[in-house]
Design a protein around this motif. Structure first.
Motif, PDB file in Angstrom:
ATOM      1  N   ASP A 137     -16.905 -35.898 -51.335  1.00 53.37           N
ATOM      2  CA  ASP A 137     -17.296 -36.344 -52.675  1.00 53.37           C
ATOM      3  C   ASP A 137     -17.312 -37.861 -52.797  1.00 53.37           C
ATOM      4  OD1 ASP A 137     -17.350 -33.679 -53.213  1.00 53.37           O
ATOM      5  OD2 ASP A 137     -15.600 -33.659 -54.530  1.00 53.37           O
ATOM      6  N   ASP A 138     -16.369 -38.531 -52.150  1.00 49.40           N
ATOM      7  CA  ASP A 138     -16.258 -39.984 -52.277  1.00 49.40           C
ATOM      8  C   ASP A 138     -17.269 -40.728 -51.416  1.00 49.40           C
ATOM      9  OD1 ASP A 138     -14.144 -39.817 -54.097  1.00 49.40           O
ATOM     10  OD2 ASP A 138     -12.669 -39.663 -52.487  1.00 49.40           O
ATOM     11  N   PHE A 139     -17.596 -40.176 -50.254  1.00 49.17           N
ATOM     12  CA  PHE A 139     -18.560 -40.819 -49.353  1.00 49.17           C
ATOM     13  C   PHE A 139     -19.553 -39.757 -48.887  1.00 49.17           C
ATOM     14  CE2 PHE A 139     -19.977 -42.755 -45.307  1.00 49.17           C
ATOM     15  CZ  PHE A 139     -20.386 -43.981 -45.796  1.00 49.17           C
ATOM     16  N   PRO A 140     -20.498 -39.386 -49.766  1.00 46.37           N
ATOM     17  CA  PRO A 140     -21.418 -38.284 -49.461  1.00 46.37           C
ATOM     18  C   PRO A 140     -22.458 -38.677 -48.413  1.00 46.37           C
ATOM     19  CG  PRO A 140     -21.998 -39.297 -51.549  1.00 46.37           C
ATOM     20  CD  PRO A 140     -20.731 -39.960 -51.105  1.00 46.37           C
ATOM     21  N   VAL A 141     -22.532 -37.907 -47.346  1.00 49.61           N
ATOM     22  CA  VAL A 141     -23.478 -38.168 -46.265  1.00 49.61           C
ATOM     23  C   VAL A 141     -24.292 -36.913 -45.993  1.00 49.61           C
ATOM     24  CG1 VAL A 141     -23.773 -38.847 -43.856  1.00 49.61           C
ATOM     25  CG2 VAL A 141     -21.928 -39.862 -45.216  1.00 49.61           C
ATOM     26  N   ILE A 142     -25.606 -37.071 -45.957  1.00 51.40           N
ATOM     27  CA  ILE A 142     -26.537 -35.982 -45.658  1.00 51.40           C
ATOM     28  C   ILE A 142     -27.581 -36.529 -44.691  1.00 51.40           C
ATOM     29  CG2 ILE A 142     -28.321 -34.463 -46.622  1.00 51.40           C
ATOM     30  CD1 ILE A 142     -26.743 -34.385 -49.211  1.00 51.40           C
ATOM     31  N   PRO A 143     -27.980 -35.760 -43.681  1.00 49.70           N
ATOM     32  CA  PRO A 143     -28.987 -36.259 -42.734  1.00 49.70           C
ATOM     33  C   PRO A 143     -30.314 -36.584 -43.415  1.00 49.70           C
ATOM     34  CG  PRO A 143     -27.916 -34.285 -41.882  1.00 49.70           C
ATOM     35  CD  PRO A 143     -27.489 -34.420 -43.309  1.00 49.70           C
ATOM     36  N   SER A 144     -30.947 -37.649 -42.962  1.00 48.06           N
ATOM     37  CA  SER A 144     -32.262 -38.022 -43.492  1.00 48.06           C
ATOM     38  C   SER A 144     -33.337 -37.102 -42.929  1.00 48.06           C
ATOM     39  CB  SER A 144     -32.581 -39.473 -43.121  1.00 48.06           C
ATOM     40  OG  SER A 144     -33.916 -39.790 -43.483  1.00 48.06           O
ATOM     41  N   LEU A 145     -34.356 -36.841 -43.740  1.00 48.59           N
ATOM     42  CA  LEU A 145     -35.488 -36.012 -43.309  1.00 48.59           C
ATOM     43  C   LEU A 145     -36.756 -36.832 -43.152  1.00 48.59           C
ATOM     44  CD1 LEU A 145     -35.039 -32.727 -45.381  1.00 48.59           C
ATOM     45  CD2 LEU A 145     -34.366 -33.200 -43.019  1.00 48.59           C
ATOM     46  N   VAL A 146     -36.620 -38.147 -43.063  1.00 46.75           N
ATOM     47  CA  VAL A 146     -37.799 -38.996 -42.879  1.00 46.75           C
ATOM     48  C   VAL A 146     -38.500 -38.651 -41.566  1.00 46.75           C
ATOM     49  CG1 VAL A 146     -38.592 -41.363 -42.562  1.00 46.75           C
ATOM     50  CG2 VAL A 146     -36.879 -40.852 -44.301  1.00 46.75           C
ATOM     51  N   GLY A 147     -37.735 -38.246 -40.553  1.00 50.59           N
ATOM     52  CA  GLY A 147     -38.339 -37.863 -39.280  1.00 50.59           C
ATOM     53  C   GLY A 147     -39.077 -36.545 -39.334  1.00 50.59           C
ATOM     54  N   VAL A 148     -38.834 -35.755 -40.376  1.00 45.89           N
ATOM     55  CA  VAL A 148     -39.526 -34.468 -40.532  1.00 45.89           C
ATOM     56  C   VAL A 148     -40.719 -34.624 -41.462  1.00 45.89           C
ATOM     57  CG1 VAL A 148     -39.263 -32.039 -41.170  1.00 45.89           C
ATOM     58  CG2 VAL A 148     -37.325 -33.292 -40.178  1.00 45.89           C
ATOM     59  N   TRP A 149     -40.484 -35.233 -42.612  1.00 45.83           N
ATOM     60  CA  TRP A 149     -41.556 -35.559 -43.560  1.00 45.83           C
ATOM     61  C   TRP A 149     -41.439 -37.043 -43.905  1.00 45.83           C
ATOM     62  CZ3 TRP A 149     -38.726 -30.982 -44.704  1.00 45.83           C
ATOM     63  CH2 TRP A 149     -39.461 -29.796 -44.579  1.00 45.83           C
ATOM     64  N   GLY A 150     -42.467 -37.805 -43.633  1.00 42.63           N
ATOM     65  CA  GLY A 150     -42.451 -39.216 -43.979  1.00 42.63           C
ATOM     66  C   GLY A 150     -42.328 -39.449 -45.470  1.00 42.63           C
ATOM     67  N   SER A 151     -42.743 -38.463 -46.268  1.00 41.95           N
ATOM     68  CA  SER A 151     -42.683 -38.610 -47.726  1.00 41.95           C
ATOM     69  C   SER A 151     -41.262 -38.596 -48.260  1.00 41.95           C
ATOM     70  CB  SER A 151     -43.487 -37.485 -48.400  1.00 41.95           C
ATOM     71  OG  SER A 151     -42.973 -36.214 -48.035  1.00 41.95           O
ATOM     72  N   ALA A 152     -40.266 -38.319 -47.399  1.00 42.33           N
ATOM     73  CA  ALA A 152     -38.868 -38.327 -47.840  1.00 42.33           C
ATOM     74  C   ALA A 152     -38.321 -39.741 -47.980  1.00 42.33           C
ATOM     75  CB  ALA A 152     -38.003 -37.534 -46.858  1.00 42.33           C
ATOM     76  N   ASN A 153     -39.057 -40.738 -47.509  1.00 42.28           N
ATOM     77  CA  ASN A 153     -38.547 -42.106 -47.438  1.00 42.28           C
ATOM     78  C   ASN A 153     -38.089 -42.638 -48.794  1.00 42.28           C
ATOM     79  OD1 ASN A 153     -38.194 -44.912 -47.099  1.00 42.28           O
ATOM     80  ND2 ASN A 153     -39.697 -44.992 -45.466  1.00 42.28           N
ATOM     81  N   TRP A 154     -39.009 -42.770 -49.726  1.00 40.98           N
ATOM     82  CA  TRP A 154     -38.658 -43.357 -51.024  1.00 40.98           C
ATOM     83  C   TRP A 154     -37.782 -42.441 -51.874  1.00 40.98           C
ATOM     84  CZ3 TRP A 154     -42.745 -47.043 -53.550  1.00 40.98           C
ATOM     85  CH2 TRP A 154     -42.976 -48.112 -52.667  1.00 40.98           C
ATOM     86  N   PRO A 155     -38.011 -41.115 -51.915  1.00 42.70           N
ATOM     87  CA  PRO A 155     -37.090 -40.272 -52.695  1.00 42.70           C
ATOM     88  C   PRO A 155     -35.650 -40.327 -52.194  1.00 42.70           C
ATOM     89  CG  PRO A 155     -39.124 -39.102 -52.263  1.00 42.70           C
ATOM     90  CD  PRO A 155     -39.185 -40.354 -51.450  1.00 42.70           C
ATOM     91  N   GLU A 156     -35.452 -40.451 -50.881  1.00 43.47           N
ATOM     92  CA  GLU A 156     -34.090 -40.584 -50.369  1.00 43.47           C
ATOM     93  C   GLU A 156     -33.487 -41.921 -50.793  1.00 43.47           C
ATOM     94  OE1 GLU A 156     -34.211 -37.731 -46.383  1.00 43.47           O
ATOM     95  OE2 GLU A 156     -34.055 -39.909 -46.170  1.00 43.47           O
ATOM     96  N   ARG A 157     -34.273 -42.965 -50.800  1.00 49.82           N
ATOM     97  CA  ARG A 157     -33.779 -44.255 -51.281  1.00 49.82           C
ATOM     98  C   ARG A 157     -33.399 -44.173 -52.756  1.00 49.82           C
ATOM     99  NH1 ARG A 157     -37.688 -49.141 -49.868  1.00 49.82           N
ATOM    100  NH2 ARG A 157     -36.095 -50.145 -51.186  1.00 49.82           N
ATOM    101  N   GLU A 158     -34.178 -43.436 -53.527  1.00 50.07           N
ATOM    102  CA  GLU A 158     -33.877 -43.279 -54.954  1.00 50.07           C
ATOM    103  C   GLU A 158     -32.568 -42.520 -55.149  1.00 50.07           C
ATOM    104  OE1 GLU A 158     -35.788 -40.568 -58.378  1.00 50.07           O
ATOM    105  OE2 GLU A 158     -37.128 -42.152 -57.654  1.00 50.07           O
ATOM    106  N   ALA A 159     -32.376 -41.434 -54.380  1.00 47.49           N
ATOM    107  CA  ALA A 159     -31.131 -40.670 -54.484  1.00 47.49           C
ATOM    108  C   ALA A 159     -29.940 -41.503 -54.034  1.00 47.49           C
ATOM    109  CB  ALA A 159     -31.229 -39.387 -53.655  1.00 47.49           C
ATOM    110  N   PHE A 160     -30.143 -42.350 -53.037  1.00 47.85           N
ATOM    111  CA  PHE A 160     -29.073 -43.258 -52.613  1.00 47.85           C
ATOM    112  C   PHE A 160     -28.744 -44.259 -53.714  1.00 47.85           C
ATOM    113  CE2 PHE A 160     -28.557 -47.662 -51.039  1.00 47.85           C
ATOM    114  CZ  PHE A 160     -27.225 -47.577 -50.661  1.00 47.85           C
ATOM    115  N   ASP A 161     -29.777 -44.819 -54.321  1.00 50.55           N
ATOM    116  CA  ASP A 161     -29.590 -45.838 -55.353  1.00 50.55           C
ATOM    117  C   ASP A 161     -28.869 -45.266 -56.567  1.00 50.55           C
ATOM    118  OD1 ASP A 161     -29.753 -48.042 -56.977  1.00 50.55           O
ATOM    119  OD2 ASP A 161     -31.926 -48.212 -56.925  1.00 50.55           O
ATOM    120  N   LEU A 162     -29.303 -44.112 -57.047  1.00 54.41           N
ATOM    121  CA  LEU A 162     -28.800 -43.579 -58.303  1.00 54.41           C
ATOM    122  C   LEU A 162     -27.546 -42.722 -58.155  1.00 54.41           C
ATOM    123  CD1 LEU A 162     -32.189 -42.627 -59.988  1.00 54.41           C
ATOM    124  CD2 LEU A 162     -30.872 -44.730 -60.220  1.00 54.41           C
ATOM    125  N   TYR A 163     -27.374 -42.085 -56.981  1.00 53.23           N
ATOM    126  CA  TYR A 163     -26.234 -41.187 -56.792  1.00 53.23           C
ATOM    127  C   TYR A 163     -25.284 -41.621 -55.680  1.00 53.23           C
ATOM    128  CZ  TYR A 163     -28.661 -37.872 -59.809  1.00 53.23           C
ATOM    129  OH  TYR A 163     -29.273 -37.265 -60.874  1.00 53.23           O
TER     130      TYR A 163
END
Length: 245
Positions: A137-163
């Motif tokens: 909960d304090d340091f949430p880590v989930i693998p990136s899916l940019v290597g699977v779908w390039g479209s994950a790039n900006w949404p993952e950055r948004e989730a990092f920024d806001l959450y």
């Protein structure tokens, strides 16, 4: 195009040991997977002919702290008027971890912060929601899916920024909505509702000064429109009145 129930059964049969939970709700299938299985399952969902989820529509961060709770219970509201505000801090919107939280969370749950992926198969006409909880909960880590779908790039950055979710392996994990020097993550339920100081221009000193915040905490509750027997009786009475007229 398979029905949602059939699609859910097929997924559970294919990934029996990797799917932690599954359900069909509102005509859509949701499966839950662990972080260590996420990339492998997503590649299979993208590449296997029977799935062919070639499009990642969105990645959404979610904070499940105090999920399902509210500041007040609408079923017990009076039959006339609506509440416009709640003076006492509740656990619904402020959250147990907020600065006005009543019961701070001190133990790791592994069920607080999650990334939710929305997939679309144009070939089969399927939609699928995949949810992955971070185990810390304090340091949430989930693998990136940019290597699977390039479209994950900006949404993952948004989730990092806001959450504050760390997407391990992301090629450029920087803030995308707030300033690079911003402290904290605004969509977390432990983000402070107000600051500690407020600025104003002091005429005597001829400059901006900072003083302790004078705002009194108050949670505003939006108006709730209820479709129940009270409204039905009101409409019936109105129609009778029109008929009598």
């Amino acid at each position: 195009m398979a029905e949602p129930d059939i699609l859910c059964e097929q997924l559970c049969e294919q990934f029996a040991s990797q799917i932690l939970a599954s359900k069909v709700e509102y005509g859509e299938v949701t499966i839950e997977v662990a972080p260590e299985s996420l990339v492998a399952i997503m590649r299979e969902l993208r590449d296997a002919p029977q799935w062919h989820f070639e499009q990642l529509i969105d990645v959404a961060g979610v904070d499940y702290a105090t999920y399902g709770q509210d500041e007040w219970t609408t079923e017990q509201a009076s039959s006339t008027g609506f509440s416009r505000g709640v003076t006492d801090p509740g656990v619904g919107r402020l959250g147990r971890t907020g600065i006005y939280g009543l019961q701070p969370i001190t133990e790791n749950t592994g069920r607080r912060l999650a990334a939710v992926y929305h997939l679309l198969s144009l070939k089969h006409g399927h939609r699928l929601r995949v949810r992955c909880f971070a185990t810390d909960d304090d340091f949430p880590v989930i693998p990136s899916l940019v290597g699977v779908w390039g479209s994950a790039n900006w949404p993952e950055r948004e989730a990092f920024d806001l959450y504050g979710i760390i997407f391990e392996g992301h090629p450029d994990l920087r803030r995308i909505l707030t300033d690079y020097g911003f402290v904290g993550h605004p969509f977390r339920k432990d983000f402070p509702m107000i600051g500690d100081v407020e600025p104003y221009f002091d005429e005597d000193k001829g400059r901006v000064v900072y003083v302790p915040v004078q705002i009194e905490p108050r949670v505003l509750t939006p108006r709730v429109i209820r479709d129940d027997n009270r409204q039905q009786q009101s409409r019936g009475s109105a129609q009778e009145g029109q008929g009598n007229g």
